[in-house]
Design a protein around this motif. Structure first.
Motif, PDB file in Angstrom:
ATOM      1  N   ASN A 155       0.814  -1.214   0.000  1.00 54.61           N
ATOM      2  CA  ASN A 155       0.000   0.000   0.000  1.00 54.61           C
ATOM      3  C   ASN A 155       0.848   1.265   0.000  1.00 54.61           C
ATOM      4  OD1 ASN A 155      -1.164   2.169   2.047  1.00 54.61           O
ATOM      5  ND2 ASN A 155      -2.941   1.288   0.987  1.00 54.61           N
ATOM      6  N   SER A 156       1.907   1.274   0.772  1.00 55.21           N
ATOM      7  CA  SER A 156       2.772   2.435   0.932  1.00 55.21           C
ATOM      8  C   SER A 156       4.034   1.987   1.670  1.00 55.21           C
ATOM      9  CB  SER A 156       2.058   3.554   1.700  1.00 55.21           C
ATOM     10  OG  SER A 156       1.533   3.058   2.924  1.00 55.21           O
ATOM     11  N   SER A 157       4.957   2.894   1.855  1.00 54.81           N
ATOM     12  CA  SER A 157       6.234   2.542   2.457  1.00 54.81           C
ATOM     13  C   SER A 157       6.107   2.234   3.947  1.00 54.81           C
ATOM     14  CB  SER A 157       7.232   3.685   2.268  1.00 54.81           C
ATOM     15  OG  SER A 157       6.862   4.799   3.074  1.00 54.81           O
ATOM     16  N   GLY A 158       7.092   1.513   4.469  1.00 55.10           N
ATOM     17  CA  GLY A 158       7.123   1.255   5.904  1.00 55.10           C
ATOM     18  C   GLY A 158       7.213   2.544   6.702  1.00 55.10           C
ATOM     19  N   THR A 159       7.949   3.502   6.199  1.00 57.41           N
ATOM     20  CA  THR A 159       8.074   4.793   6.878  1.00 57.41           C
ATOM     21  C   THR A 159       6.726   5.502   6.956  1.00 57.41           C
ATOM     22  OG1 THR A 159      10.364   5.030   6.155  1.00 57.41           O
ATOM     23  CG2 THR A 159       9.210   7.038   6.806  1.00 57.41           C
ATOM     24  N   ALA A 160       6.003   5.522   5.841  1.00 61.07           N
ATOM     25  CA  ALA A 160       4.702   6.188   5.815  1.00 61.07           C
ATOM     26  C   ALA A 160       3.721   5.519   6.767  1.00 61.07           C
ATOM     27  CB  ALA A 160       4.145   6.193   4.399  1.00 61.07           C
ATOM     28  N   GLN A 161       3.746   4.192   6.831  1.00 61.17           N
ATOM     29  CA  GLN A 161       2.806   3.502   7.707  1.00 61.17           C
ATOM     30  C   GLN A 161       3.178   3.666   9.176  1.00 61.17           C
ATOM     31  OE1 GLN A 161       1.140  -0.262   6.421  1.00 61.17           O
ATOM     32  NE2 GLN A 161       1.592   0.230   4.293  1.00 61.17           N
ATOM     33  N   ALA A 162       4.459   3.741   9.487  1.00 62.36           N
ATOM     34  CA  ALA A 162       4.863   4.027  10.864  1.00 62.36           C
ATOM     35  C   ALA A 162       4.412   5.423  11.270  1.00 62.36           C
ATOM     36  CB  ALA A 162       6.371   3.890  11.013  1.00 62.36           C
ATOM     37  N   ASP A 163       4.536   6.383  10.364  1.00 64.08           N
ATOM     38  CA  ASP A 163       4.062   7.739  10.646  1.00 64.08           C
ATOM     39  C   ASP A 163       2.560   7.750  10.925  1.00 64.08           C
ATOM     40  OD1 ASP A 163       6.579   8.857  10.318  1.00 64.08           O
ATOM     41  OD2 ASP A 163       6.230   9.499   8.242  1.00 64.08           O
ATOM     42  N   ARG A 203      11.972  -7.574   3.794  1.00 64.27           N
ATOM     43  CA  ARG A 203      12.881  -7.265   4.898  1.00 64.27           C
ATOM     44  C   ARG A 203      13.167  -5.761   4.951  1.00 64.27           C
ATOM     45  NH1 ARG A 203      15.326 -12.158   2.914  1.00 64.27           N
ATOM     46  NH2 ARG A 203      16.965 -10.986   1.831  1.00 64.27           N
ATOM     47  N   SER A 204      13.329  -5.154   3.790  1.00 62.79           N
ATOM     48  CA  SER A 204      13.588  -3.712   3.740  1.00 62.79           C
ATOM     49  C   SER A 204      12.373  -2.922   4.224  1.00 62.79           C
ATOM     50  CB  SER A 204      13.956  -3.288   2.317  1.00 62.79           C
ATOM     51  OG  SER A 204      15.177  -3.876   1.920  1.00 62.79           O
ATOM     52  N   TRP A 205      11.177  -3.394   3.855  1.00 61.13           N
ATOM     53  CA  TRP A 205       9.961  -2.709   4.287  1.00 61.13           C
ATOM     54  C   TRP A 205       9.829  -2.759   5.816  1.00 61.13           C
ATOM     55  CZ3 TRP A 205       5.577  -2.795   7.046  1.00 61.13           C
ATOM     56  CH2 TRP A 205       4.570  -1.886   6.716  1.00 61.13           C
ATOM     57  N   ILE A 206      10.054  -3.926   6.383  1.00 65.40           N
ATOM     58  CA  ILE A 206       9.959  -4.074   7.839  1.00 65.40           C
ATOM     59  C   ILE A 206      11.000  -3.206   8.531  1.00 65.40           C
ATOM     60  CG2 ILE A 206      10.190  -5.711   9.755  1.00 65.40           C
ATOM     61  CD1 ILE A 206       9.151  -7.885   7.789  1.00 65.40           C
ATOM     62  N   ALA A 207      12.215  -3.171   7.975  1.00 63.66           N
ATOM     63  CA  ALA A 207      13.270  -2.340   8.546  1.00 63.66           C
ATOM     64  C   ALA A 207      12.900  -0.863   8.505  1.00 63.66           C
ATOM     65  CB  ALA A 207      14.585  -2.584   7.810  1.00 63.66           C
ATOM     66  N   ALA A 208      12.254  -0.436   7.420  1.00 63.19           N
ATOM     67  CA  ALA A 208      11.838   0.963   7.320  1.00 63.19           C
ATOM     68  C   ALA A 208      10.787   1.289   8.376  1.00 63.19           C
ATOM     69  CB  ALA A 208      11.295   1.237   5.919  1.00 63.19           C
ATOM     70  N   PHE A 209       9.822   0.380   8.567  1.00 64.17           N
ATOM     71  CA  PHE A 209       8.784   0.615   9.579  1.00 64.17           C
ATOM     72  C   PHE A 209       9.383   0.648  10.980  1.00 64.17           C
ATOM     73  CE2 PHE A 209       5.620  -0.377  12.689  1.00 64.17           C
ATOM     74  CZ  PHE A 209       4.430   0.180  12.225  1.00 64.17           C
ATOM     75  N   THR A 210      10.136  -0.389  11.320  1.00 66.88           N
ATOM     76  CA  THR A 210      10.654  -0.470  12.688  1.00 66.88           C
ATOM     77  C   THR A 210      11.661   0.636  12.978  1.00 66.88           C
ATOM     78  OG1 THR A 210      12.308  -2.111  11.977  1.00 66.88           O
ATOM     79  CG2 THR A 210      10.230  -2.947  12.875  1.00 66.88           C
ATOM     80  N   GLY A 211      12.459   1.000  11.970  1.00 65.84           N
ATOM     81  CA  GLY A 211      13.407   2.086  12.169  1.00 65.84           C
ATOM     82  C   GLY A 211      12.716   3.409  12.407  1.00 65.84           C
ATOM     83  N   THR A 217       9.445   7.198  18.566  1.00 62.85           N
ATOM     84  CA  THR A 217       9.002   6.885  19.935  1.00 62.85           C
ATOM     85  C   THR A 217      10.130   6.551  20.899  1.00 62.85           C
ATOM     86  OG1 THR A 217       8.754   4.509  19.532  1.00 62.85           O
ATOM     87  CG2 THR A 217       6.867   5.925  18.988  1.00 62.85           C
ATOM     88  N   GLY A 218      11.285   6.190  20.380  1.00 63.24           N
ATOM     89  CA  GLY A 218      12.375   5.747  21.228  1.00 63.24           C
ATOM     90  C   GLY A 218      12.293   4.284  21.619  1.00 63.24           C
ATOM     91  N   ARG A 219      11.282   3.568  21.114  1.00 65.77           N
ATOM     92  CA  ARG A 219      11.090   2.159  21.455  1.00 65.77           C
ATOM     93  C   ARG A 219      11.156   1.286  20.207  1.00 65.77           C
ATOM     94  NH1 ARG A 219       8.891   0.779  26.293  1.00 65.77           N
ATOM     95  NH2 ARG A 219       9.976  -1.161  25.767  1.00 65.77           N
ATOM     96  N   ASP A 220      11.597   0.047  20.415  1.00 65.50           N
ATOM     97  CA  ASP A 220      11.554  -0.936  19.335  1.00 65.50           C
ATOM     98  C   ASP A 220      10.155  -1.531  19.262  1.00 65.50           C
ATOM     99  OD1 ASP A 220      14.294  -1.105  18.279  1.00 65.50           O
ATOM    100  OD2 ASP A 220      14.806  -1.701  20.335  1.00 65.50           O
ATOM    101  N   ALA A 221       9.575  -1.524  18.084  1.00 64.85           N
ATOM    102  CA  ALA A 221       8.245  -2.087  17.905  1.00 64.85           C
ATOM    103  C   ALA A 221       8.266  -3.593  18.137  1.00 64.85           C
ATOM    104  CB  ALA A 221       7.726  -1.788  16.509  1.00 64.85           C
ATOM    105  N   ILE A 222       7.200  -4.114  18.683  1.00 68.19           N
ATOM    106  CA  ILE A 222       6.981  -5.551  18.771  1.00 68.19           C
ATOM    107  C   ILE A 222       6.564  -6.038  17.389  1.00 68.19           C
ATOM    108  CG2 ILE A 222       5.533  -7.342  19.834  1.00 68.19           C
ATOM    109  CD1 ILE A 222       5.170  -5.238  22.180  1.00 68.19           C
ATOM    110  N   ILE A 223       7.040  -7.194  16.972  1.00 68.85           N
ATOM    111  CA  ILE A 223       6.639  -7.765  15.686  1.00 68.85           C
ATOM    112  C   ILE A 223       5.726  -8.955  15.931  1.00 68.85           C
ATOM    113  CG2 ILE A 223       7.406  -8.987  13.615  1.00 68.85           C
ATOM    114  CD1 ILE A 223       9.946  -7.305  13.665  1.00 68.85           C
ATOM    115  N   TYR A 224       4.499  -8.861  15.399  1.00 70.16           N
ATOM    116  CA  TYR A 224       3.523  -9.955  15.454  1.00 70.16           C
ATOM    117  C   TYR A 224       3.514 -10.655  14.112  1.00 70.16           C
ATOM    118  CZ  TYR A 224      -1.052 -12.270  15.233  1.00 70.16           C
ATOM    119  OH  TYR A 224      -2.069 -13.184  15.064  1.00 70.16           O
TER     120      TYR A 224
END
Length: 293
Positions: A155-163, A203-211, A217-224
């Motif tokens: 749908n969109s980048s990991g960065t955009a979805q984290a935002d 893997r790159s998408w997940i890295a973009a989201f979690t990064g 937030t200063g926290r590492d996201a939990i991965i489900y």
């Protein structure tokens, strides 16, 4: 079927929200009902997703399937066995989405439920219309709470979805009872299993989201996830195991084989009966330590 705070059938009826309710939510700056601004070209749920009750974008929920072929429900005996194995050393909780509507949090608290995760967002358009009642209500009865984002990597980048997630309920505060947010990344209810991405691209998408989530937030996201999806779509990478807590989904008496790199799970979703139930792998003091950071 009427909406229930304690059940979700295999074929749940989609909740509707009146125009008045939408207006009230919009006026408070909270969460719009349904996939806000969804275009007519939005993808349709797959047959297996429709079998699990998903009728439109935004309606996906954590653990809608275990293997991509439909909702694999545990037998009552399996659920009971999982409960008896974990009860002595682990902390019980639940996860909810719009399918549960307004949850009777006092009832769940009285049953010993100590934590809750609430769906906040999906993609970059959907916001759970019941988020405020579920997120604040669980906290107000004494639970430790957190929120999750249903990822749509096509749908969109990991960065955009984290935002989008952090901006609409996925933030974190150091109050000792707010858990870091969850990246819910699992079988695609709207199309190709791996969302059309190669393993390297996933893997790159997940890295973009979690990064991005950690930067915000200063926290590492939990991965489900499920071990089967993770193996198929990321190549069973161990890339995130040193930083991101694992929440594994498996409806059986044990969590089974974990994705590569994780020596243990932090959360385990072990049943969906009468709604999604989970365990934190530790006692309540450790859960609150995770919340505090």
């Amino acid at each position: 079927m009427t909406r229930s705070s304690t059940t979700r059938s295999r074929h749940p009826i989609r909740h509707t929200v009146t125009a008045v309710a939408v207006g009230l939510l919009a006026g408070t700056g909270l969460f719009a009902a349904g996939p806000a601004g969804a275009a007519s070209s939005a993808p349709s749920p797959t047959p297996s997703a429709r079998d699990a009750g998903i009728r439109a974008p935004g309606e996906a929920y954590m653990g809608w399937t275990q293997d991509g072929a439909g909702r694999a429900r545990p037998t009552p005996a399996q659920a009971a066995r999982a409960s008896s194995l974990a009860a002595a050393t682990q902390t019980p909780g639940i996860d909810v989405s719009s399918w549960q509507g307004n949850v009777d949090w006092a009832s769940w608290w009285s049953q010993g439920t100590k934590f809750a995760f609430v769906k906040a967002t999906e993609g970059t358009t959907y916001r759970n219309p019941y988020f405020a009642q579920q997120y604040n209500g669980s906290y107000n009865v004494g639970m430790t709470r957190g929120s999750y984002h249903f990822a749509l990597p096509d749908n969109s980048s990991g960065t955009a979805q984290a935002d989008w997630f952090v901006g609409h309920g996925g933030g974190w505060s150091a109050d000792g009872r707010t858990l870091p947010g969850v990246l819910d990344i699992e079988y695609n209810p709207y199309g190709a299993t791996c969302y059309g991405l190669s393993q390297a691209s996933m893997r790159s998408w997940i890295a973009a989201f979690t990064g991005r989530y950690k930067a915000l937030t200063g926290r590492d996201a939990i991965i489900y996830t499920t071990t089967s999806w993770w193996t198929t779509c990321t190549g069973n990478t161990s890339q995130f195991s040193a930083s991101n807590p694992l929440w594994v989904a498996r409806y059986n008496t044990t969590p089974g084989t974990l994705p590569a790199g994780w020596a243990y799970y932090t959360f385990w979703q072990y049943t969906d009966s009468p709604l999604d139930k989970d365990y934190f792998n530790g006692d309540l003091s450790r859960l609150r330590a995770l919340a505090l950071g």
